[in-house]
Design a protein around this motif. Structure first.
Motif, mmCIF file in Angstrom:
data_model
loop_
_atom_site.group_PDB
_atom_site.id
_atom_site.type_symbol
_atom_site.label_atom_id
_atom_site.label_comp_id
_atom_site.label_asym_id
_atom_site.label_seq_id
_atom_site.Cartn_x
_atom_site.Cartn_y
_atom_site.Cartn_z
ATOM 1 N N PRO A 286 0.753 -1.097 0.065
ATOM 2 C CA PRO A 286 -0.064 0.112 0.182
ATOM 3 C C PRO A 286 1.011 1.375 -0.084
ATOM 4 C CG PRO A 286 0.121 -0.882 2.138
ATOM 5 C CD PRO A 286 1.046 -1.935 1.273
ATOM 6 N N ARG A 287 0.297 2.514 0.013
ATOM 7 C CA ARG A 287 0.931 3.679 0.300
ATOM 8 C C ARG A 287 1.960 3.562 1.269
ATOM 9 N NH1 ARG A 287 0.681 8.858 -1.525
ATOM 10 N NH2 ARG A 287 1.172 10.339 0.172
ATOM 11 N N ASP A 288 3.129 4.278 0.743
ATOM 12 C CA ASP A 288 4.188 4.124 1.942
ATOM 13 C C ASP A 288 4.488 5.660 2.097
ATOM 14 O OD1 ASP A 288 6.313 3.578 3.366
ATOM 15 O OD2 ASP A 288 7.332 2.368 1.813
ATOM 16 N N SER A 289 4.486 6.050 3.294
ATOM 17 C CA SER A 289 4.936 7.348 3.784
ATOM 18 C C SER A 289 5.914 7.440 4.900
ATOM 19 C CB SER A 289 3.582 8.234 4.209
ATOM 20 O OG SER A 289 3.509 7.978 5.683
ATOM 21 N N THR A 290 6.734 8.438 4.898
ATOM 22 C CA THR A 290 7.998 8.630 5.774
ATOM 23 C C THR A 290 7.494 8.380 7.151
ATOM 24 O OG1 THR A 290 7.879 10.799 5.377
ATOM 25 C CG2 THR A 290 9.628 9.564 4.405
ATOM 26 N N LYS A 291 6.367 9.075 7.189
ATOM 27 C CA LYS A 291 5.667 9.175 8.796
ATOM 28 C C LYS A 291 5.119 7.817 9.328
ATOM 29 C CE LYS A 291 3.203 12.223 11.864
ATOM 30 N NZ LYS A 291 2.049 13.457 11.602
ATOM 31 N N TRP A 292 4.357 7.018 8.391
ATOM 32 C CA TRP A 292 3.806 5.924 8.876
ATOM 33 C C TRP A 292 4.289 4.538 8.096
ATOM 34 C CZ3 TRP A 292 1.325 7.658 13.157
ATOM 35 C CH2 TRP A 292 0.762 8.992 13.072
ATOM 36 N N GLY A 293 5.198 4.759 7.280
ATOM 37 C CA GLY A 293 5.345 3.611 6.770
ATOM 38 C C GLY A 293 4.370 3.142 5.634
ATOM 39 N N LYS A 294 4.380 1.728 5.529
ATOM 40 C CA LYS A 294 3.230 1.316 4.469
ATOM 41 C C LYS A 294 1.854 1.228 5.576
ATOM 42 C CE LYS A 294 5.969 -1.729 1.674
ATOM 43 N NZ LYS A 294 6.081 -3.412 1.356
ATOM 44 N N HIS A 295 0.864 1.743 5.046
ATOM 45 C CA HIS A 295 -0.415 1.812 5.953
ATOM 46 C C HIS A 295 -1.492 1.716 4.951
ATOM 47 C CE1 HIS A 295 0.521 6.063 4.486
ATOM 48 N NE2 HIS A 295 -0.859 5.901 4.377
ATOM 49 N N TYR A 296 -2.562 1.099 5.538
ATOM 50 C CA TYR A 296 -3.896 1.120 5.334
ATOM 51 C C TYR A 296 -4.707 2.221 6.074
ATOM 52 C CZ TYR A 296 -2.964 -3.614 3.768
ATOM 53 O OH TYR A 296 -2.581 -4.638 3.368
ATOM 54 N N LEU A 297 -5.760 2.812 5.192
ATOM 55 C CA LEU A 297 -6.429 4.027 5.921
ATOM 56 C C LEU A 297 -7.636 3.520 6.552
ATOM 57 C CD1 LEU A 297 -6.471 7.000 3.287
ATOM 58 C CD2 LEU A 297 -5.350 6.598 5.691
ATOM 59 N N ILE A 298 -7.941 4.036 7.619
ATOM 60 C CA ILE A 298 -9.359 3.578 8.247
ATOM 61 C C ILE A 298 -10.027 5.024 8.663
ATOM 62 C CG2 ILE A 298 -10.531 2.478 10.075
ATOM 63 C CD1 ILE A 298 -8.447 0.680 10.144
#
Lengths: 1050, 243
Positions: free
Chosen positions: A72-84
């Motif tokens: 999934p989307r990878d961001s520096t702050k959260w790493g790979k993450h799903y959205l809820i």
């Protein structure tokens, strides 16, 4: 595991009861991650795969049911993450969430449940994302409420909202423990609730606000722009609206009769005047006026509102001063807007503010308001105190040109607030926040409403997307489709998957299509032909006639067998049901069915085998029906005629082949049937319909012509009517409760009041006793010196009619089934299944009626569903008609752009401050305003409305200048060729009409200006008085009478 | 319209389409009657007492060659959300009673007890859909408990059809929705014979078989549950005898 869920609710009667429901918690709900190796998830996925495999689509079922990707989307702050996202994020930011950029989203069951309660519209949008794009965009619905580990019980003293927030947190936490360690994927709770975020952070749950999150989408800056944000901006000199009352107070108020509920309808001619239909003080359903923005109290056109009636003493002051005060004193910056609107709206607000005419300005066909208040019952006045349900949709808007954008915009990146005006003038202007103010000027944009806080004079919204530049044909077409709620997207892959696999190679197969099984009659040897307008590609119907040995005739109407291809409970059927009708615009067509069916496989082209639904009668030579039979069939059309070609064949005596003879027989019978129908009281009404000649490449209109009608039109029409009536009887006898029928209610006599008064001055009268007497008196309404007069009367009569509507037979009394315009006691639509969904349903009903082995589900027997479908059909049908009309209007404007034309016209309606003129040559109608645009003192209109005579009379000398209904006038017609963004009226695309004759001082175009115009347009100016034009009109008048379409397109 | 079956395949109460509600039952709950049973299926709860065979009270009902089965069905006023007292002659109650009577008449071997009477009293304490099925199941248990000779168990189950899926054992929410056709079936599990089949709503004939099959599966499951309850009682009884 079993939990019981108990809650207290109030029943319809008002009793408070305790409801106890079971609530099962499960161990077998999977997480939706495609590679999850957890035994529970694996077991569930295996089950899904096996279930899917039964239909041969195991892999596909897996993809839709466990869509969350490993990457999934990878961001520096959260790493790979799903959205809820939480519920409010869905409610407020649904436009953003619909963007395909946002993938790998988990929708919680808790959130869906809350959405259902808050907004069904948002709920269904979320559902449609999941069902249509779930696999591609990787959206997954996690039923956390039924999962043993994520279910939470409501704690003592915990509000339901807090409990749901906690449920969302628990579910997010569960995902994190479920996935984080093993797969390095976290779940990010998206919420704008600060408290919720705080609690989440405390328990170590990743969470972020929407704005912060969207800022990480560096390559999609438009997402931030689309964010709905409610910032309270207090307008100066604005004391704010009053609070809305609570739902408890609403219920109590409604129950006691103290409050009235209804749907707010804002007058299209005065955006400050709203009304609802509700129970008045005397207990009768009546109109309650709500005047002024304050009284409307943040309600918008279409909202379901609760209204408090004002004391009777205030009804007297009905109603003008109230609005004007507000306008004058509290809306300083919109004063200019009002003036501008005043010019193109029917009502010049400003002019009446302190002028002598204190009387309410309104359309004259409500005589009640104009008559003296003492002898007429006053209309109750009310104010909105609460809103039951909002009916907001995205609105097509444009930037209010009155704002100085270039000066105040400090740069592209600065956020600034901007006022936009909706195309629909009943909607107040909307404040949006944007960074691209400069870019938006002169453009059409889609704006969604977010909120209307009581501190703010106007509602707040957010930018959804740019539609294109104003005045551009493609943009304007999209605008009118959006404004009329026409679903115009391409057909989705899911819908196209329901098409026959053979594609356009599909061929008739006697075995497969049921001919051998006796389910379908082979009529391929009969000489069938179709007659349609030129250029028609979706041929719904074909006909045949032949002589029988006993001297009678066999007449067949063959209708495309759409239901053979469109089966119930398929995606294609759902799509067609939602579209309900094909929408015809001037330059394009928005199909109800995919083109492969509409213009190919279903369309009854000549020289190919096509499946049909046939309606075959035996008629005697006097066109009396002896017998009728319905069957599914296969036909082989021998020719596709245009109306003209068919007419030519009939007229050519040397042509005696079977086909031509068949058409002649049909024509002969049709004439007899028509005569009978007329004798029974069928009406011939009229509408000004035009056709544009479009330039081939640019599709720009190069010429306008009236639609001409020929005898063959009437021929086809006659048999279609006959088929529709026969089918209506058949399906009603088999499905007395759930037949889909169409009725046209008898118009109430007061609809005719104004027309009658105008006719009385010509010593004519319409006898509206029944449709038969009306038809006869219409025939007599002829002025020898003016051949167009009769058509004009018919056009105006049409406007007095009610709308014809679809209905489900079990919901209406049998005596109300009648179709007034066609003078038949029962009617339905059967003959155009390619372009109308009603006909598809009727086909299914008919198939079930003639063959008891037909398989059908509750789509044919469920009254509730049928009624809901009828509502959709009626809505779409009405919208399609209006969209068509708007399209004609758009093209008229394009056609007249930069042109100035002088034309003859007729006065068709008298308004308080203007009158509308119909120009037969182009079939267009526009309003001439009687207020002087140039004069500074606009308080004295040049012409004053006289309610006794329904005329406009000169204020100074009543006899010198009058405007009355049916008056023949000469007008100058022009479209602003100023840049479209210059002012409000050209952004709303209006045609300008100016009066030439009769010459009224201060109103008509002055002589010197006229000369200048004449010299400018020179030769192209046609002198409209000449004889050739009259002859043309005469011809038109004859032909146009045959068109019943305005009441009912068959 | 309420969503009765979510696209995720869960029903309003969290069950999957082919799942029954939780069943718990017990025989021999009353001392005063010859046989009794308490039966719960989800939130539908019934108590049954069976008396007899005993001498007929009314001469008119006496049948010379067999026993007469008398069924009385009562609904507690507090059984539904809104309290409502029903009269004894409520047609709906009489109809259910007569359906139960007709179901058991061929199953009870009545010819063994000519000129006598068997009473079945049913009390519904809580109502959450599926009244008839719970009553029949409970009555079976009570009759067995009373030692009345039966040809077989009678197991009943309801099934409906929502969103093109057959669903088993409707609760009140599902039953009350006007779109849902529901059918009650009672079978004799050993012979697979159908003792009762009742459906009051419209459903296309092609789909009937599908939901009958689904309901039969449900019946078999219920049969096991009843059987367990019977053996439990028997075990307890034998333990008591051995003491």
């Amino acid at each position: 595991m079993l939990r019981s869920r108990a809650f207290v609710k109030r029943t319809r009667k008002g009793n408070v009861v305790r409801v106890v429901k079971e609530h099962y918690l499960r161990d077998d709900i999977h997480c939706g991650f495609c590679d999850c190796q957890n035994p529970v998830c694996l077991a569930r996925k295996k089950a899904i795969f096996e279930e899917g495999e039964e239909n041969g689509a195991g892999q596909k079922a897996l993809e839709t049911n466990a869509p969350l990707s490993a990457d999934p989307r990878d961001s520096t702050k959260w790493g790979k993450h799903y959205l809820i996202p939480d519920t409010n994020v869905f409610i407020n930011q649904i436009d953003i969430l619909e963007k395909p950029v946002l993938c790998d989203v988990i929708v919680l069951g808790t959130v869906l449940e809350e959405l259902k309660g808050l907004s069904m519209a948002v709920y269904s949008r979320v559902r449609s994302i999941v069902s249509n794009h779930g696999a591609i965009r990787r959206w997954f619905v996690f039923s956390n409420e039924h999962h043993r580990e994520t279910f939470v019980d409501r704690e003592k003293d915990e509000s339901p909202n807090d409990r749901n927030d906690r449920a969302i947190r628990v579910a997010t936490k569960w995902y994190n423990t479920h996935l984080k360690e093993r797969y390095g994927i976290s779940a990010l709770m998206l919420t704008d609730d600060a408290n919720n975020r705080k609690l989440a952070t405390e328990s170590g749950i990743p969470t972020e606000g929407v704005k912060d999150y969207l800022e990480t989408f560096v390559d999609h800056p438009e997402l931030i722009e689309m964010m709905s944000s409610v910032t309270i901006q207090r307008d100066k000199d604005w004391e704010g609206y009053t609070d809305h009352i609570t739902s408890g107070q609403i219920q109590a108020g409604l129950k006691s009769g103290f409050l009235v509920q209804g749907t707010l309808q804002v007058a299209s001619y005065n955006y400050l005047e709203g009304s609802i239909f509700g129970q008045g003080p005397d207990g009768k359903e009546q109109k309650i006026l709500i005047v002024g923005r304050k009284a409307m109290n943040r309600a918008i056109h279409g909202d379901r509102v609760v209204v408090k009636l004002l004391p009777k003493s205030e009804w007297k002051s009905v109603p003008s001063t109230a609005i004007e005060d507000e306008d004058e004193d509290t809306v300083p910056e919109s004063a200019s807007e009002n003036k501008d609107k005043g010019k193109d709206a029917v009502v010049p607000e400003k002019s009446t503010a302190d002028g002598p005419s204190k009387k309410k300005i309104r359309v004259s066909d409500e005589p009640k308001d104009d008559t003296d208040e003492n002898d007429a019952p006053a209309i109750p006045l009310g104010e909105v105190v609460g809103i039951i349900q909002r009916h907001w949709r995205p609105y097509c808007c444009f930037v209010d040109p009155k704002q100085h954008i270039s000066k105040s915009a400090t740069g592209d990146s600065a956020m600034r607030s901007l006022y936009v005006l909706a195309m629909d003038r009943r909607i107040p202007k909307i404040r949006i926040m944007t960074r691209q103010a400069n870019k938006l000027v002169g453009q059409r944009l889609l704006v969604a409403l977010d909120a209307w806080p009581k501190e703010s004079r106007y509602p707040q919204g957010h930018f959804v997307r740019l539609l294109g530049s104003a005045g551009d044909r493609a943009t304007e077409t999209e605008v009118l489709l959006l404004e009329h709620d026409v679903p115009y997207q391409e057909f989705s892959a899911k819908v196209l998957a329901d098409l026959p696999a053979e594609g356009d190679k599909w061929l008739f197969d006697p075995e497969r299509d049921g001919v051998l099984a006796g389910k379908r009659r082979d009529l391929r040897d009969i000489n069938v032909c179709s007659i349609d307008p030129p250029g028609c590609t979706d041929i719904d119907d074909a006909l045949h006639a032949r002589k029988l040995p006993n001297g009678n005739f066999e007449v067949g109407v063959h209708i495309a067998d759409v239901t053979h291809f469109v089966k119930p409970n398929t995606a294609m059927d759902a799509e067609a049901a939602n579209r309900s009708t094909t929408v015809y615009l001037v330059d394009k067509r928005i199909d109800m069915l995919p083109p492969l069916l509409g213009t190919n496989l279903c369309s009854l082209h000549c020289n190919v085998d096509r499946l049909a639904f046939s309606c075959i009668w035996e008629v005697d030579s006097d066109a009396n029906i002896v017998n009728v039979d319905f069957c599914r069939s296969v036909i082989h059309s021998k020719a596709s005629f245009t109306y003209g070609e068919a007419q030519a064949r009939i007229d050519d005596p040397s042509n005696t082949d079977d086909l031509t003879e068949g058409v002649r027989t049909l024509n002969r019978l049709a004439k007899k049937m028509r005569a009978k129908r007329m004798a029974a009281g069928a009406l011939t009404l009229s509408s000004p319909e035009v056709r544009f000649k479009l330039e081939n490449n640019s599709q720009d209109p190069v010429d306008v012509e009236m639609k001409a009608l020929q005898e063959t039109n009437a021929l086809v029409e006659e048999f279609m009517l006959l088929a529709n009536i026969s089918v209506a009887r058949k399906i009603f006898s088999h499905f007395p409760d759930t037949a889909l029928l169409r009725r046209h209610p008898t118009p109430p006599p007061q609809n005719f009041d104004n027309l009658q008064r105008a006719l009385a001055s010509l010593s004519m009268k319409l006898d509206i006793e029944s449709s038969l007497t009306l038809g006869n008196s219409l025939d007599k309404a002829v002025l020898p010196e003016d051949p167009y007069f009769n058509t004009l009367v018919r056009i105006l009569t049409t406007r007095c009619m009610m709308q014809a509507v679809y209905f489900c037979s079990g919901t209406v009394n049998r005596e109300d089934f009648n179709h007034y315009g066609l003078a038949t006691e029962i009617y339905t639509h059967f003959t155009s299944p390619i372009r109308r969904y009603s006909d598809v349903m009727v086909h299914r009903l008919l198939a079930a009626s003639i063959d008891k082995e037909t398989v059908y589900g509750d789509e044919l027997t469920n009254k509730t569903k049928m009624r809901e479908q009828c509502d959709t059909l009626n809505h779409r049908h009405r919208m399609a008609q209006q969209a068509g009309r708007s399209s004609v209007e758009l093209f008229t404007n394009l056609f007249f752009k930069g042109k100035t034309v002088i034309e003859d016209g007729y006065v068709t309606q008298i308004l308080q401050n203007g009158f509308s003129v119909l120009i037969p040559q182009y079939g267009i109608e526009g309003i001439v305003y009687t207020t002087d645009k140039d004069a500074k003192n606009t308080s004295t209109p040049i012409l004053k409305y006289n309610s006794d005579t329904n005329r406009l009379e000169s204020a100074t000398s009543p006899d010198s200048a009058v405007i009355y209904l049916f008056q023949k006038v000469k007008v100058l017609l022009e479209v602003d060729d100023q840049p479209v963004s210059a002012n409000v009226s050209s952004m709303r695309r209006k045609l300008h009409l100016r009066l030439l004759t009769p010459n009224i001082e201060g109103l008509s175009v002055p002589q010197d200006e006229l000369k200048a115009i004449k010299s400018k347009i020179g030769d192209s100016l046609k002198d409209t008085g000449d004889d050739t034009r009259h002859k043309e009109e005469e011809k038109l008048a004859e032909k146009i009478t045959a068109d019943p379409s305005i009441v009912d397109k068959i | 319209m309420q969503e009765l079956l979510s696209p995720e395949g869960l029903r309003v109460d969290g069950r999957r389409p082919n799942e029954l509600r939780k069943i718990s039952c017990r025989a021999s709950v009353l001392r005063s009657s010859d046989g009794s049973a308490y039966y719960e299926q989800g939130n539908t709860k019934v108590l049954v007492a069976v008396y007899g065979p005993h001498e007929s009270r009314h001469r008119s009902q006496v049948q010379f060659d067999r026993a007469f089965i008398n069924v009385e069905f009562n609904v507690a006023p507090f059984s539904t959300n809104e309290r409502r007292k029903r009269s004894k002659n409520d047609k709906r109650l009489l109809e259910i009673a007569s359906a139960i009577k007709q179901t058991f008449e061929p199953v009870v071997i009545t010819t063994l007890f000519p000129r006598s009477q068997i009473d079945i009293y049913l009390h519904l304490f809580q109502h959450d859909g599926g009244t008839l099925e719970t009553c029949i199941n409970a009555a079976t248990l009570a009759l067995i408990d009373a030692g009345i000779p039966l040809h077989d168990y009678v197991c009943a189950c309801t099934a409906g059809y929502i969103e093109n899926t057959p669903i088993l054992d409707l609760n009140h929410t599902e039953e009350a929705s006007p779109e849902t056709p529901d059918l009650t079936i009672a079978i004799l599990p050993r012979t697979q014979k159908i003792a009762l089949l009742q459906m009051e709503s419209k459903l296309h004939v092609e789909k009937v078989e599908e939901i009958i099959t689904a309901a039969m599966h449900g019946c078999k499951f219920i049969h096991k549950k009843l059987d367990d309850a019977v053996s439990q009682v028997t075990k307890e009884l034998s333990e008591k005898l051995n003491q």
